[in-house]
Each structure stands twice: as C-alpha cells, then as structure tokens.
Design a protein around this motif. Structure first.
Motif, short mmCIF file in Angstrom:
data_model
loop_
_atom_site.label_atom_id
_atom_site.label_comp_id
_atom_site.label_asym_id
_atom_site.label_seq_id
_atom_site.Cartn_x
_atom_site.Cartn_y
_atom_site.Cartn_z
N ILE A 143 0.84 -1.19 0.00
CA ILE A 143 0.00 0.00 0.00
C ILE A 143 0.88 1.24 0.00
CG2 ILE A 143 -0.20 0.06 2.54
CD1 ILE A 143 -3.17 0.99 2.01
N GLN A 144 0.46 2.26 -0.74
CA GLN A 144 1.22 3.50 -0.80
C GLN A 144 0.99 4.32 0.47
OE1 GLN A 144 1.82 5.56 -4.60
NE2 GLN A 144 0.25 4.20 -5.46
N GLN A 145 2.06 5.00 0.89
CA GLN A 145 2.00 5.78 2.13
C GLN A 145 2.90 7.02 1.99
OE1 GLN A 145 0.20 5.36 5.09
NE2 GLN A 145 1.03 7.41 5.45
N GLN A 146 2.33 8.17 2.20
CA GLN A 146 3.11 9.41 2.15
C GLN A 146 3.85 9.62 3.47
OE1 GLN A 146 3.41 11.27 -0.73
NE2 GLN A 146 2.29 9.50 -1.54
N ASP A 147 4.92 10.42 3.42
CA ASP A 147 5.76 10.72 4.58
C ASP A 147 6.15 9.42 5.29
OD1 ASP A 147 7.17 12.34 6.37
OD2 ASP A 147 5.45 12.57 7.70
N LEU A 148 6.60 8.47 4.52
CA LEU A 148 6.86 7.12 5.03
C LEU A 148 7.96 7.09 6.09
CD1 LEU A 148 6.31 4.11 4.95
CD2 LEU A 148 7.73 3.94 2.89
N ILE A 149 8.91 8.00 6.01
CA ILE A 149 10.02 7.98 6.96
C ILE A 149 9.51 8.20 8.39
CG2 ILE A 149 10.55 10.44 6.74
CD1 ILE A 149 13.07 7.53 7.14
N ASN A 150 8.39 8.90 8.55
CA ASN A 150 7.84 9.19 9.87
C ASN A 150 6.63 8.33 10.22
OD1 ASN A 150 9.62 11.44 10.55
ND2 ASN A 150 8.54 12.58 8.96
N PHE A 151 6.34 7.35 9.39
CA PHE A 151 5.16 6.50 9.56
C PHE A 151 5.46 5.38 10.55
CE2 PHE A 151 2.34 3.02 7.98
CZ PHE A 151 1.12 3.65 8.18
N ASP A 152 4.46 5.00 11.37
CA ASP A 152 4.62 3.93 12.35
C ASP A 152 4.39 2.57 11.65
OD1 ASP A 152 4.58 2.13 14.45
OD2 ASP A 152 3.40 3.41 15.77
N PHE A 175 4.86 -0.87 2.96
CA PHE A 175 4.42 0.50 2.75
C PHE A 175 5.42 1.13 1.77
CE2 PHE A 175 3.12 -0.82 6.97
CZ PHE A 175 1.75 -0.52 6.95
N VAL A 176 4.90 1.76 0.72
CA VAL A 176 5.78 2.26 -0.34
C VAL A 176 5.45 3.71 -0.65
CG1 VAL A 176 4.24 1.25 -2.09
CG2 VAL A 176 6.56 1.92 -2.72
N GLU A 177 6.49 4.50 -0.82
CA GLU A 177 6.34 5.90 -1.22
C GLU A 177 7.09 6.10 -2.53
OE1 GLU A 177 6.87 10.44 0.57
OE2 GLU A 177 7.69 8.73 1.67
N ASP A 178 6.36 6.55 -3.55
CA ASP A 178 6.96 6.83 -4.84
C ASP A 178 7.61 8.21 -4.78
OD1 ASP A 178 7.64 7.22 -7.47
OD2 ASP A 178 5.69 6.64 -8.30
N GLN A 179 8.94 8.23 -4.79
CA GLN A 179 9.68 9.48 -4.66
C GLN A 179 10.24 9.97 -5.99
OE1 GLN A 179 12.46 8.89 -1.39
NE2 GLN A 179 10.82 9.18 0.11
N GLY A 180 9.59 9.55 -7.08
CA GLY A 180 9.95 10.04 -8.41
C GLY A 180 10.97 9.17 -9.09
N ASP A 181 12.25 9.34 -8.75
CA ASP A 181 13.30 8.57 -9.41
C ASP A 181 13.56 7.24 -8.71
OD1 ASP A 181 14.36 9.69 -7.13
OD2 ASP A 181 16.30 10.19 -8.04
N HIS A 182 12.87 6.97 -7.59
CA HIS A 182 13.02 5.70 -6.89
C HIS A 182 11.82 5.48 -5.97
CE1 HIS A 182 14.57 8.54 -3.86
NE2 HIS A 182 14.13 7.66 -2.97
N LEU A 183 11.69 4.26 -5.49
CA LEU A 183 10.68 3.95 -4.48
C LEU A 183 11.37 3.84 -3.13
CD1 LEU A 183 8.67 1.08 -6.25
CD2 LEU A 183 8.21 3.55 -6.29
#
Length: 261
Positions: A143-152, A175-183
């Motif tokens: 599932i996609q998740q924004q601000d993943l670095i701070n996600f529990d 949990f995956v965040e699409d950061q443009g040039d990488h996931l």
C-alpha cells in the motif's frame, strides 16, 4: 554438536548461514533456531539458512524465519546464500539453485558483492481496498504511504498482518512511497514479526505493484531505497504477465564462528 556458521547481510537483512553438506543436522530444533536468531540471547538475525546438496542443482536453500519456523522464499536471503556458495567454491559467477518456491537463477557481478537474483514470474495481482496483494515467492500486501520515513510501520503493519483476513496464514506488509526517481519501501515481515531493514520479495512486490498502478509496460527498472541501503528491481511486463524479474543488490559476509546445535 558444534557447527561452523557464517553471518551475511543484504541491505541490512541479516542471516545465519550453515553449510549443511559438511555439518548435517538430522533433527532440526526449531526452538534452537529461534534462539540463535534472537538479538539479545543469540547471534541475532532475520532468519537462518542451510545450504544443502541437490543432485540436479548447484545447491538447495532451506530457509527458516526468525521465529524458528520454515519460511517461504526470502529474496535477500537468496542473494546472501549465492554469495555464500561463491565463498565456499561451489559456484563462480552464475548459479542455478533450488528454493522453496522452485528453481532460481542468479549471477554475481564483477564487483563481487552485487548479486542479481531471478525471482518467479507473476500474472496474478489482487486488490484489498487500496492495497495490492500478490505473491513474489512470499505473500505480500502493498500500500502507498506518504511521509513514510515518519510513519509507524510496526504498529500499522502488525495490525494488517493480524487482521481477520490475514491472521491465520500471515502476510508481509509493505508500505511504499513513490519518490519520483526511486521507491522508498518499509516492510513489516511475518515470521520476524517486526519491521526489517529490507525485504527482497517485498521490494519486488512493491515495484511490481507500482508498475501495475501506473499502467507501465515494457522493460522496467526500478531503484528502491530501504532502511538498509539500495536495491534495484528489473522486469518485463506485457500488460498480462511479469517476467524476467530480478532482485539486485549487495550481499556481504559479516563474520563467522562456532555454535552448538
């Protein structure tokens, strides 16, 4: 019995490896495996692997989760056991070996520690709400998740893994965040029952799910960042089937020693 072991890690996913050809253990004690993988009372690892002989392949990979139970396919473990087989002199630059989900091909780059492992082909992806559910050798929820670095990841992943749908058989939650040039991917792994620094089948599932979500086809190369470093997933997708799937990344020997089984 005293057994020589090796510790390997691939992007922070770490494993205990044993050459089972030399030190065969007839009665595998799952509680002993669990204790060896314990990070306070044992060596500490996300799993343990036996490299065994096989008449039709270079070797066979037997994988156990950190909870001591036999596991499904582990992608980073697969890359680490290839590096281990190279260290033992069983293979050189290429190999065909057997794992729980079937045969695997792998190649070792000129750098020495960069392993490219072919994963299984895939043609079935299901949905669970906004999430994708698929099997890349192990079952995964993506599932996609924004601000993943701070996600529990621990509490949210544990909740999904233990809900009514997945509790009986378990599932790995990515949990995956699409950061443009990488996931950027973070994973709660069943069997470890915690977040790990990397999950090979998990980042493979994430890359495939995002390609499906974005309707991408052709030859796709996806750089992936995990807590333990950098990986890369490559595959071909014709709109129906994902083929030539490769999980690529580093695998390094950390240390070795003796244990009593």
């Amino acid at each position: 019995m005293d057994v020589h072991f090796y510790k390997y890690q691939g992007a922070g996913n770490d494993f205990i490896l044993i050459d089972h050809r030399i030190s065969p253990i007839k009665d595998i004690d799952y509680e002993s495996i669990k204790q060896l993988c314990d990070r306070r009372f044992g060596i500490g690892a996300d799993g343990l692997m036996f490299l065994t002989a096989h008449p039709e392949y270079d070797f066979e990979m037997l994988y156990f989760n950190a909870d001591g139970r036999p596991g499904s396919m582990c992608g980073n473990g697969g890359r680490c056991i290839v590096a281990f087989a190279k260290h033992l002199g069983i293979i050189d630059k290429e190999t065909d070996f057997l794992a729980v989900d079937g045969p695997h091909y792998a190649r070792i780059s000129e750098k020495g520690n960069w392993i490219e492992l072919q994963m299984i082909d895939l043609d079935t992806i299901n949905r669970d709400g906004k999430a994708y559910v698929l099997n890349t050798g192990s079952p995964h929820y993506v599932i996609q998740q924004q601000d993943l670095i701070n996600f529990d990841v621990y509490h949210n992943g544990k909740t999904i893994r233990n809900n009514d749908t997945y509790k009986e058989n378990g599932i790995n939650v990515n949990f995956v965040e699409d950061q443009g040039d990488h996931l950027f991917v973070r994973t709660f792994e069943r069997g470890v029952e915690d977040e790990t620094y990397a999950c090979g089948t998990g980042v493979t599932a994430a890359a495939i799910s995002i390609a499906k979500h974005k309707n991408q086809t052709g030859h796709i190369q996806t750089p992936v960042k995990v807590l333990g470093g950098d990986l890369k997933i490559t595959f071909d997708y014709d709109g129906k089937q994902f083929t030539n799937v490769f999980l690529c990344g580093p695998a390094e020997r950390v240390f070795e020693g003796e244990i009593t089984f």
